[in-house]
Design a protein around this motif. Sequence first.
Motif, mmCIF file in Angstrom:
data_model
loop_
_atom_site.group_PDB
_atom_site.id
_atom_site.type_symbol
_atom_site.label_atom_id
_atom_site.label_comp_id
_atom_site.label_asym_id
_atom_site.label_seq_id
_atom_site.Cartn_x
_atom_site.Cartn_y
_atom_site.Cartn_z
ATOM 1 N N SER A 1 0.946 -1.357 -0.043
ATOM 2 C CA SER A 1 -0.100 -0.036 -0.001
ATOM 3 C C SER A 1 0.748 1.233 -0.217
ATOM 4 O O SER A 1 0.518 2.370 -0.473
ATOM 5 C CB SER A 1 -1.006 -0.125 1.189
ATOM 6 N N SER A 2 2.211 1.156 0.508
ATOM 7 C CA SER A 2 2.951 2.403 0.324
ATOM 8 C C SER A 2 3.532 2.524 -1.077
ATOM 9 O O SER A 2 3.978 3.533 -1.304
ATOM 10 C CB SER A 2 4.144 2.381 1.538
ATOM 11 N N ILE A 3 3.674 1.284 -1.609
ATOM 12 C CA ILE A 3 4.262 1.528 -2.990
ATOM 13 C C ILE A 3 3.300 1.748 -4.347
ATOM 14 O O ILE A 3 3.558 2.313 -5.295
ATOM 15 C CB ILE A 3 5.146 0.283 -3.511
ATOM 16 N N LEU A 4 2.318 1.111 -4.183
ATOM 17 C CA LEU A 4 1.168 0.916 -5.293
ATOM 18 C C LEU A 4 -0.178 1.596 -4.842
ATOM 19 O O LEU A 4 -0.660 1.529 -3.762
ATOM 20 C CB LEU A 4 0.968 -0.504 -5.714
ATOM 21 N N SER A 5 -0.580 2.450 -5.890
ATOM 22 C CA SER A 5 -1.809 3.278 -5.696
ATOM 23 C C SER A 5 -2.910 2.167 -5.540
ATOM 24 O O SER A 5 -2.768 1.019 -6.288
ATOM 25 C CB SER A 5 -1.936 4.197 -6.790
ATOM 26 N N PRO A 6 -4.093 2.543 -5.266
ATOM 27 C CA PRO A 6 -5.308 1.487 -5.298
ATOM 28 C C PRO A 6 -5.676 1.196 -6.651
ATOM 29 O O PRO A 6 -5.718 -0.050 -6.903
ATOM 30 C CB PRO A 6 -6.464 2.255 -4.626
ATOM 31 N N LEU A 7 -5.526 2.235 -7.818
ATOM 32 C CA LEU A 7 -5.713 1.695 -9.184
ATOM 33 C C LEU A 7 -4.726 0.512 -9.674
ATOM 34 O O LEU A 7 -5.163 -0.286 -10.154
ATOM 35 C CB LEU A 7 -5.811 2.996 -10.038
ATOM 36 N N GLU A 8 -3.405 1.091 -9.561
ATOM 37 C CA GLU A 8 -2.427 -0.213 -9.799
ATOM 38 C C GLU A 8 -2.527 -1.439 -9.137
ATOM 39 O O GLU A 8 -2.364 -2.398 -9.483
ATOM 40 C CB GLU A 8 -1.078 0.643 -9.363
ATOM 41 N N ARG A 9 -2.754 -1.251 -7.713
ATOM 42 C CA ARG A 9 -3.204 -2.762 -7.005
ATOM 43 C C ARG A 9 -4.309 -3.408 -7.566
ATOM 44 O O ARG A 9 -4.237 -4.666 -7.804
ATOM 45 C CB ARG A 9 -3.649 -2.335 -5.251
ATOM 46 N N ARG A 10 -5.559 -2.731 -7.951
ATOM 47 C CA ARG A 10 -6.767 -3.215 -8.829
ATOM 48 C C ARG A 10 -6.216 -3.988 -10.064
ATOM 49 O O ARG A 10 -6.518 -5.186 -10.422
ATOM 50 C CB ARG A 10 -7.733 -2.277 -9.042
ATOM 51 N N ARG A 11 -5.497 -3.046 -10.738
ATOM 52 C CA ARG A 11 -4.960 -3.714 -11.942
ATOM 53 C C ARG A 11 -4.183 -5.010 -11.960
ATOM 54 O O ARG A 11 -4.213 -5.903 -12.400
ATOM 55 C CB ARG A 11 -4.194 -2.539 -12.755
ATOM 56 N N LEU A 12 -3.099 -4.984 -10.762
ATOM 57 C CA LEU A 12 -2.129 -6.049 -10.907
ATOM 58 C C LEU A 12 -3.057 -7.324 -10.140
ATOM 59 O O LEU A 12 -2.617 -8.406 -10.565
ATOM 60 C CB LEU A 12 -0.988 -5.748 -9.753
ATOM 61 N N ILE A 13 -3.955 -7.035 -9.606
ATOM 62 C CA ILE A 13 -4.757 -8.199 -8.948
ATOM 63 C C ILE A 13 -5.623 -8.838 -10.280
ATOM 64 O O ILE A 13 -5.847 -10.051 -10.610
ATOM 65 C CB ILE A 13 -6.159 -7.658 -7.889
#
Length: 81
Positions: free
Chosen positions: A35-47
Amino acid sequence: MSPGETVSFEEQSFENIIFFHVRELRRILRGASVSSILSPLERRRLICYGVLIRKGRGKYVQYTISKNATYILEKGHLHAH
């Protein structure tokens, strides 16, 4: 990849997203907070791509990098683009 071997569109997309986020993903493998490295949008995309796996919800959420993504990152199996 050996000469003449083809890569599916899905495999290439998977590798492309890893290649794009390679620095961040390697930091996460070394123990940095997702959470300190990736934005919520980036996390969703990677998921969605299957690179990240989310377990839990709210303050109990944990992210891990998938086995396939970890293999590519650790072995350096990113194809030349």
